[in-house]
Write an enzyme that holds these catalytic residues in place. Structure first.
Site, PDB file in Angstrom:
ATOM      1  N   LYS A 254       0.544  -1.373  -0.241  1.00 38.16           N
ATOM      2  CA  LYS A 254      -0.185  -0.292  -0.466  1.00 38.16           C
ATOM      3  C   LYS A 254       0.974   0.994  -0.039  1.00 38.16           C
ATOM      4  O   LYS A 254       0.425   2.402  -1.127  1.00 38.16           O
ATOM      5  CB  LYS A 254      -1.157  -0.355   1.114  1.00 38.16           C
ATOM      6  CG  LYS A 254      -1.702   1.272   1.410  1.00 38.16           C
ATOM      7  CD  LYS A 254      -2.328   1.768   2.580  1.00 38.16           C
ATOM      8  CE  LYS A 254      -1.418   1.892   3.433  1.00 38.16           C
ATOM      9  NZ  LYS A 254      -1.799   2.763   4.733  1.00 38.16           N
ATOM     10  N   ASP A 272      -6.524   0.796   1.074  1.00 31.96           N
ATOM     11  CA  ASP A 272      -5.874   1.509   2.445  1.00 31.96           C
ATOM     12  C   ASP A 272      -8.141   1.055   3.057  1.00 31.96           C
ATOM     13  O   ASP A 272      -8.388   0.584   1.879  1.00 31.96           O
ATOM     14  CB  ASP A 272      -5.938   2.724   2.753  1.00 31.96           C
ATOM     15  CG  ASP A 272      -6.765   3.373   2.018  1.00 31.96           C
ATOM     16  OD1 ASP A 272      -8.523   3.166   1.445  1.00 31.96           O
ATOM     17  OD2 ASP A 272      -7.099   5.227   2.579  1.00 31.96           O
TER      18      ASP A 272
END
Length: 386
Positions: A254, A272
């Site tokens: 991420k 997220d």
């Protein structure tokens, strides 16, 4: 000869005239044949044989009188059943013509929020059950296009001036808001502007600066560790490859995609908590593992759309499609959302749930892009200013 005539009369009577009249004559003929045989057997009883024949003929003539109305009523029943069948077809065809009307209203790209509560819940909820792969791709891409119109100024909501600041800020954003990170990093970067500076920093001093972000000890260890790795392995420069970024302490896929997409212009999907929540609500995927979500959603879009897609989805999750109380009544993509109705559907009540610039409130960046300010966005206040 009489039997041949009777059958011919019966065929002619099929149009309703004399059909049944042939039946009694045939019966009479049959009776006459039996009478003839009786005449040969007993000639003396000729008169007696004629009397029962005449009686049978009279009885036969009475019975057709009863059957004639039945013969006339038979076509009437067919006609009545045909008449009943005809309106049934018309009635069944009527809803088929009206059915497409609500669909056209639901999938319209731009509808007033006041009309949202009536339509989406009925038609859109059926999307995931019988939705083909092609239909899913089209719906997903349409949602992204709609969000691009709602958030044309979408951008990473972390303040940064170079790749090093972005990778550090992204690591610090775990388990806290971007606003809190943006209010904390100015002091950190003022004291440690380069990887070399942060790599040689006193951990206790860094912990004190990072305390407002939460989990400050673990985060201090991560940012000092990744700074040392940058100095030792990459000459103090942030690498521009995924396989190199994920080797840094505290950096996962991420964080790596945030850096690649926003610091190097290389497409990546940022999975997220907001992204995970929304793509499952929209039935783009049922996966829960971030890596599998990334793969499933990435397959629905061209690679060139990945970075902006991440911004659109995350912005929508922070402003409208919240975790606990989504503002369904104020959602611009409600007609495309299978989860419509999970939150507040009343438009006026939903408006009170909006956040940041959608509610006339400051954003998360202290130094947002000019496009955001031009669109009516407001810069966030610094730490301690309120």
């Amino acid at each position: 000869m009489s039997a041949e005539r009777d059958s011919a009369v019966g065929e002619q009577g099929s149009d309703g005239g004399r059909k049944t009249a042939g039946a009694p004559r045939t019966a009479a003929a049959g009776t006459g044949a039996s009478a003839a045989s009786a005449k040969k057997a007993a000639p003396s009883k000729k008169a007696a044989a004629r009397k029962p024949a005449a009686a049978k003929k009279a009885a036969a003539e009475k019975t057709p009188g009863a059957t004639k109305p039945a013969a006339k009523k038979a076509p009437a029943k067919k006609a009545s059943s045909a008449k009943k069948a005809a309106p049934a077809k018309k009635a069944s065809s009527a809803p088929l013509r009206k059915a497409p009307a609500p669909r056209k209203q639901v999938v319209a790209p731009k509808k007033a929020t006041a009309s949202v509560p009536a339509a989406p819940a009925k038609t859109v909820a059926a999307h995931p059950q019988g939705e083909s792969r092609t239909a899913l791709v089209r719906r997903a891409r349409r949602i992204n296009r709609e969000l691009a119109e709602v958030y044309p100024y979408a951008h990473p909501e972390l303040d940064f001036e170079n790749p090093f600041q972005l990778v550090v800020a992204t690591v610090l954003s775990a388990q806290t808001t971007d606003l809190r990170v943006n209010q904390t990093t100015p002091a950190l970067f003022a004291k440690y502007p380069t990887p070399e500076d942060l790599a040689a920093a006193n951990p206790e001093e860094v912990e004190e600066i990072l305390r407002p972000t939460g989990f400050f000890r673990a985060k201090t260890k991560s940012v000092i560790g990744l700074s040392k790795a940058l100095v030792e392995q990459f000459g103090g420069e942030v690498p521009g490859r995924l396989e190199d970024l994920v080797k840094l302490p505290g950096v996962g896929r991420k964080t790596a995609f945030v850096v690649l997409g926003n610091a190097f212009g290389r497409p990546g999907i940022t999975v997220d908590t907001h992204f995970q929540r929304l793509v499952r609500r929209w039935k783009w995927t049922d996966e829960t593992d971030p890596d599998k979500i990334e793969a499933a959603v990435g397959a629905l879009f061209p690679k060139s759309d990945w970075t902006d897609l991440s911004h659109h989805v995350i912005w929508h999750g922070r402003r409208i499609c919240h975790a606990r109380k989504p503002a369904c009544g104020a959602c611009p993509i409600a007609p495309l959302c299978p989860a419509y109705g999970e939150g507040e559907t009343d438009p006026e009540k939903a408006k009170k749930l909006l956040k940041y610039e959608k509610a006339g409130q400051p954003g998360q960046r202290l130094k947002p892009p000019q496009a955001y300010l031009d669109a009516g966005g407001r810069a966030a206040p610094p730490l301690g200013a309120g």
